[in-house]
Design a protein around this motif. Structure first.
Motif, PDB file in Angstrom:
ATOM      1  N   UNK A  20       0.737  -1.437   0.335  1.00 51.50           N
ATOM      2  CA  UNK A  20      -0.162   0.069   0.149  1.00 51.50           C
ATOM      3  C   UNK A  20       0.843   1.506   0.233  1.00 51.50           C
ATOM      4  N   UNK A  21       1.793   1.494   1.095  1.00 54.16           N
ATOM      5  CA  UNK A  21       2.583   2.514   1.028  1.00 54.16           C
ATOM      6  C   UNK A  21       3.450   2.797  -0.483  1.00 54.16           C
ATOM      7  N   UNK A  22       4.423   1.148  -0.952  1.00 53.56           N
ATOM      8  CA  UNK A  22       4.416   1.917  -2.236  1.00 53.56           C
ATOM      9  C   UNK A  22       3.419   2.663  -3.038  1.00 53.56           C
ATOM     10  N   UNK A  23       2.389   1.868  -3.307  1.00 48.78           N
ATOM     11  CA  UNK A  23       1.010   2.211  -4.431  1.00 48.78           C
ATOM     12  C   UNK A  23       1.023   3.726  -4.007  1.00 48.78           C
ATOM     13  N   UNK A  24       1.410   3.955  -2.957  1.00 49.14           N
ATOM     14  CA  UNK A  24       0.995   5.541  -2.729  1.00 49.14           C
ATOM     15  C   UNK A  24       2.397   6.243  -3.290  1.00 49.14           C
ATOM     16  N   UNK A  25       3.449   6.040  -2.732  1.00 48.77           N
ATOM     17  CA  UNK A  25       5.245   6.613  -3.216  1.00 48.77           C
ATOM     18  C   UNK A  25       5.251   6.667  -4.653  1.00 48.77           C
ATOM     19  N   UNK A  26       4.740   5.038  -5.598  1.00 50.86           N
ATOM     20  CA  UNK A  26       4.732   5.609  -7.172  1.00 50.86           C
ATOM     21  C   UNK A  26       3.729   6.664  -7.650  1.00 50.86           C
ATOM     22  N   UNK A  27       2.432   6.450  -7.012  1.00 55.77           N
ATOM     23  CA  UNK A  27       1.702   7.703  -7.027  1.00 55.77           C
ATOM     24  C   UNK A  27       1.980   9.232  -6.817  1.00 55.77           C
ATOM     25  N   UNK A  50      12.374  20.747 -10.295  1.00 56.76           N
ATOM     26  CA  UNK A  50      11.115  19.957  -9.217  1.00 56.76           C
ATOM     27  C   UNK A  50      11.817  19.539  -8.374  1.00 56.76           C
ATOM     28  N   UNK A  51      12.578  18.078  -8.997  1.00 53.87           N
ATOM     29  CA  UNK A  51      13.500  17.470  -7.911  1.00 53.87           C
ATOM     30  C   UNK A  51      13.783  17.968  -6.697  1.00 53.87           C
ATOM     31  N   UNK A  52      14.303  19.048  -6.625  1.00 55.91           N
ATOM     32  CA  UNK A  52      14.367  19.649  -5.531  1.00 55.91           C
ATOM     33  C   UNK A  52      13.495  20.262  -4.265  1.00 55.91           C
ATOM     34  N   UNK A  53      12.132  20.610  -5.371  1.00 58.43           N
ATOM     35  CA  UNK A  53      11.421  21.018  -4.778  1.00 58.43           C
ATOM     36  C   UNK A  53      10.696  20.138  -3.961  1.00 58.43           C
ATOM     37  N   UNK A  54      10.314  19.179  -4.392  1.00 58.49           N
ATOM     38  CA  UNK A  54       9.621  18.045  -4.124  1.00 58.49           C
ATOM     39  C   UNK A  54      10.314  17.053  -3.316  1.00 58.49           C
ATOM     40  N   UNK A  55      11.467  17.286  -3.098  1.00 55.54           N
ATOM     41  CA  UNK A  55      12.272  16.411  -2.094  1.00 55.54           C
ATOM     42  C   UNK A  55      13.040  16.837  -1.108  1.00 55.54           C
TER      43      UNK A  55
ATOM     44  N   UNK B  16       4.640  13.659  -0.177  1.00 60.49           N
ATOM     45  CA  UNK B  16       5.458  12.976   0.090  1.00 60.49           C
ATOM     46  C   UNK B  16       5.813  11.813   1.174  1.00 60.49           C
ATOM     47  N   UNK B  17       6.487  13.785   2.700  1.00 56.61           N
ATOM     48  CA  UNK B  17       6.592  13.871   3.076  1.00 56.61           C
ATOM     49  C   UNK B  17       5.651  13.097   4.254  1.00 56.61           C
ATOM     50  N   UNK B  18       4.434  13.508   3.972  1.00 64.50           N
ATOM     51  CA  UNK B  18       3.815  12.550   4.574  1.00 64.50           C
ATOM     52  C   UNK B  18       3.077  11.401   5.201  1.00 64.50           C
ATOM     53  N   UNK B  19       3.583  10.500   3.493  1.00 61.66           N
ATOM     54  CA  UNK B  19       4.057   9.511   3.431  1.00 61.66           C
ATOM     55  C   UNK B  19       4.695   9.172   4.077  1.00 61.66           C
TER      56      UNK B  19
END
Lengths: 397, 171
Positions: A20-27, A50-55, B16-19
């Motif tokens: 389940x966690x993987x599904x959310x991660x991939x999504x 984008x990568x920097x912001x998300x990460x 992603x952080x919450x996850x």
């Protein structure tokens, strides 16, 4: 108290949780745009951060959450997985991964994500990473010395930098906000236009304010565990604290009765404990009362907990800690172990017995002074009970 | 949200952080990816050449730590989830399709070679560094571990260091 694995969620169910966690991660990764190499390497050429912001946002969110959960006693930070730190392999491995990033355009997680929506280059990247891992496995004798050199342990970054956890969180938040601002400027310059999608909206100013307020409040409030321990050695606070007492007679009676509900928390040193201990007892320090271990010990239904130490003063301090944490049915042995020895184990029958009731009490104590040493001896022959502890989660990437 | 458009990066990062936080709360460990590849390699080698794994130190060290099948592993299940989740997201946002993505300045073969070697370096590096961008860098940052954060700085530092030499692949 978390982590929920393995006590609340078993190991089999945990694999389903992983799915389940993987599904959310991939999504989330795919929605963020991590399924295209062009976007992923953008931050290294300045056209797309984008990568920097998300990460950075993700790391900060999780970090602040972990600190907050730990602060309020919901998550035992001593049990969560901390990456081991081997200086040289961490740096060298990281540099090689950086090379792989700009050459291949993915990292392992994002390559899986991109391959899932049909990116052929991502599938090739995955094949390449299988080969890379295989080379490492086969060449392990060659890498091993380097791989295991420079081991430092499992340090936290704030310890390494010599600052408090909260101070580090605030510092990193400031760095992140600055990085978001500067990279947006770089991006506009490289692309020759401003991209409104990346400009912070009012909503984000709002969220940022809330986060800053929370992190500052955590910064100002003392850390719960050390705060409670400090207060427990404060004379004035301890004077007004009224613990529940268990008399030496009752304690002796419950011991002789082999009362199953009696849980003895022995606060003496491990050496003293090893030398002499009661059945159904557990050796703990003040610190052990906290965390998941403490929670487990104090969570039995119908149990009566008796804190014992050489003298009442130490018992009282720990009773204060237990009541602050919220444990119930906690008693202290009046007179401490020294008092117990004096009035029960080394009982001396007084010359002249007073009332009839006193005579009964004396008869009981006389009997107890014979039985209790036997109980202690029988318990010792069984061997000292091992300290049961929840282990830190092991294994990593 | 418009079709094809990506999520706002700050919002995606927040989710992603919450996850990651939920993952740590439930399991006591963070997210990962390269560990699943490691399990995959070990499972493959074990089934093709079982006698070989018994002789090589790396495989014996692994099997000492993991008593069960290398595929019955948390990260393997998590990565299977990633495939499902990413595919679902791709369907919803209409981004699925078999394509070999590459810069117009390079040929398909160059992209294939680069992807293969990029993967190889990343795979090798992730073993040496004990984790990749997910397990070491992101999760390491979440739990404030020095090891993870140093690896993270090395990954991004390394990428910036080498970016210039491989710029032709991208811009």
């Amino acid at each position: 108290m978390a982590p929920l694995v393995p006590d609340i969620i078993g190991n089999e169910l945990n694999l389903f949780v992983a799915l389940l966690i993987g599904i959310a991660f991939g999504f989330i990764l795919e929605q963020a745009g991590f399924s295209t190499s062009k976007k992923l390497v953008g931050m290294f050429y300045g056209y797309d951060f984008t990568v920097l912001r998300v990460f950075f946002t993700a790391g900060l969110t999780a970090m602040i959450g972990v600190i907050a959960f730990g602060h309020f006693g919901l998550l035992d930070l001593n049990l969560i997985y901390i990456n081991p730190f081997y200086i040289w392999s961490a740096i060298a491995g990281g540099l090689i991964m950086g090379l792989g990033f700009v050459v291949g355009g993915f990292c392992p997680g994002t390559s899986v994500c991109a391959a899932a929506i049909g990116k052929v280059d991502a599938m090739i990247f995955i094949a390449g990473s299988f080969i890379g891992v295989f080379i490492f496995a086969e060449g392990y004798p060659f890498f091993e010395d380097f791989y295991k050199s420079g081991f430092v342990g499992y340090p936290h970054i704030f310890e390494t930098l010599g600052m408090s956890q909260a101070a580090f969180a605030v510092l990193l938040t400031i760095i992140a906000v600055a990085a978001f601002f500067i990279t947006t400027l770089i991006e506009s310059k490289v692309n020759g236009k401003t991209n409104p999608e990346f400009m912070p909206a009012k909503l984000y100013y709002g969220i940022a304010m809330v986060v800053i307020i929370i992190s500052f409040s955590a910064f100002l409030m003392p850390e719960r565990q050390s705060d409670i321990i400090n207060r427990s050695s404060d004379q004035t606070i301890m004077k007004s604290f009224q613990p529940e007492y268990m008399t030496a007679d009752e304690f002796a009676f419950r011991l002789i009765d082999a009362d199953k509900n009696l849980r003895i928390i022995d606060l003496r040193s491990p050496e003293e404990y090893k030398e002499m201990n009661f059945p159904n007892s557990i050796n703990m320090t003040k610190k052990d009362l906290f965390g998941k271990n403490g929670n487990t010990v104090f969570s039995k239904k119908n149990a009566v907990y008796v804190l014992i130490a050489d003298n009442e003063e130490i018992e009282k301090q720990s009773a204060y800690i237990a009541s602050e944490i919220g444990y119930e049915n906690v008693f202290i042995l009046s007179g401490g172990i020294n008092g117990f020895k004096e009035s029960i184990i080394n009982f001396q029958k007084p010359e002249n017995t007073g009332s009839r009731q006193e005579a009964d009490v004396n008869r009981f104590r006389e009997k107890a002074s014979i039985l209790i040493p036997e109980i202690i001896k029988a318990n010792k022959d069984k061997g000292t009970p091992k300290k049961k502890e929840s282990k830190r989660v092991l294994g990593g990437c | 949200m418009k079709k094809n458009q990506y999520m706002n990066p700050y919002l995606a990062g927040f989710f992603l952080g919450l996850l990651l936080l939920v993952t740590i709360f439930i399991t006591g460990r963070g997210l990962g990816a390269s560990g699943a590849i490691k399990s995959g390699v070990i499972a493959t080698v074990t089934s093709i050449a079982p006698s070989h794994t018994g002789n090589t130190h790396y495989y014996t060290e692994y099997s000492e730590e993991h008593k069960e099948s290398p595929l019955k592993n948390w990260l393997v299940f998590e990565v299977i989830g990633v495939v499902i989740g990413a595919f679902a997201s791709g369907l919803i946002s209409d981004r699925t399709g078999i394509v070999l993505e590459h810069s117009p300045r390079i040929t398909k073969n160059v992209r294939i070679t680069a992807a293969l070697f990029g993967g190889l370096f990343f795979g090798l590096g992730s073993q040496l560094g004990r984790g990749c961008t997910s397990g070491a860098a992101l999760s390491g940052m979440g739990v404030l571990s020095t090891g993870g954060i140093v690896t993270m700085l090395a990954i991004f530092g390394g990428a910036y260091l080498f970016a210039y030499f491989f710029r032709k692949l991208w811009i």
